[in-house]
Design a protein around this motif. Structure first.
Motif, PDB file in Angstrom:
ATOM      1  N   TYR A  43      39.519  42.551  35.916  1.00 15.62           N
ATOM      2  CA  TYR A  43      40.186  43.819  36.224  1.00 15.62           C
ATOM      3  C   TYR A  43      41.248  44.140  35.174  1.00 15.62           C
ATOM      4  N   ARG A  53      41.416  47.727  33.098  1.00 10.94           N
ATOM      5  CA  ARG A  53      42.256  48.723  33.775  1.00 10.94           C
ATOM      6  C   ARG A  53      42.683  49.804  32.780  1.00 10.94           C
ATOM      7  N   GLU A  72      36.753  42.628  44.448  1.00 11.54           N
ATOM      8  CA  GLU A  72      37.197  42.659  43.060  1.00 11.54           C
ATOM      9  C   GLU A  72      36.144  43.284  42.163  1.00 11.54           C
ATOM     10  N   PHE A 106      36.873  46.383  39.802  1.00  8.52           N
ATOM     11  CA  PHE A 106      36.523  46.294  38.385  1.00  8.52           C
ATOM     12  C   PHE A 106      35.715  47.514  37.958  1.00  8.52           C
TER      13      PHE A 106
END
Length: 189
Positions: A88, A92, A158, A162
């Motif tokens: 992630y 980001r 997650e 992501f």
């Protein structure tokens, strides 16, 4: 973060991605969408094609993960593994560090038309359906293989985070490329 809160945030973000692409990129002519700010950078359509290539893999993985378990989970705290947090953080949108993509996910030099934009919009609709289906799912279950190393798995929550962050990052890049196309000086010979 509570699973219901995470899914609501992700849903809002995906709806924003869809609306932004539809309102800001779809009206643009093909030469603007194919404009590369620099020879080594991607055009807006190449950014979207990159996301399409990832979506083809992750949408299938997430669909399988979501249908592989009964919808019985109650709202719960969503945790992150080291791998999930690292994945992630890499993609980001506010991480300004550039990263090389793996060769088969790199669309540079592709001949693209508006079908890349339409496919991107379809992937967003699919992702919204998956987020709705994830409401009763244990988001902490490791069930989503990583595209470039399929022996490793991300937790469902997650992986969803992501995917959305990756799309936000590259949609911003696509918008910048399109904006530069409309503000680039015209060379008159």
């Amino acid at each position: 973060m509570l699973s219901t809160v995470l899914l609501r945030q992700l849903t809002d973000q995906v709806q924003e991605l869809h609306t932004t692409a539809e309102s800001q990129l779809q009206p643009l002519p093909l030469p603007v969408l194919n404009f590369k700010p620099t020879p080594g950078s991607w055009s807006a359509l190449e950014c979207l094609e990159h996301l399409n290539r990832y979506s083809r893999f992750y949408n299938a993985e997430l669909t399988t993960a979501l249908h592989a378990q009964p919808q019985t989970a109650t709202p719960h705290e969503v945790g992150f593994s080291w791998l999930g947090r690292k994945s992630y953080d890499t993609v980001r949108p506010d991480n300004g560090k550039k990263h090389r993509t793996i060769t088969h996910m790199n669309p540079a030099g592709s001949q693209l038309g508006t079908e890349a934009l339409h496919e991107f919009l379809q992937h967003q609709k699919c992702l919204l359906e998956m987020l709705a289906a994830a409401q009763g799912t244990n988001l902490n279950r490791k069930a989503v293989r990583i595209e470039f190393f399929k022996l490793l798995k991300l937790r469902v929550g997650e992986a969803l985070q992501f995917v959305v962050a990756h799309e936000q990052r590259h949609l911003q890049q696509a918008l910048r490329a399109a904006h530069q196309a409309t503000t680039a000086p015209i060379l008159v010979v």
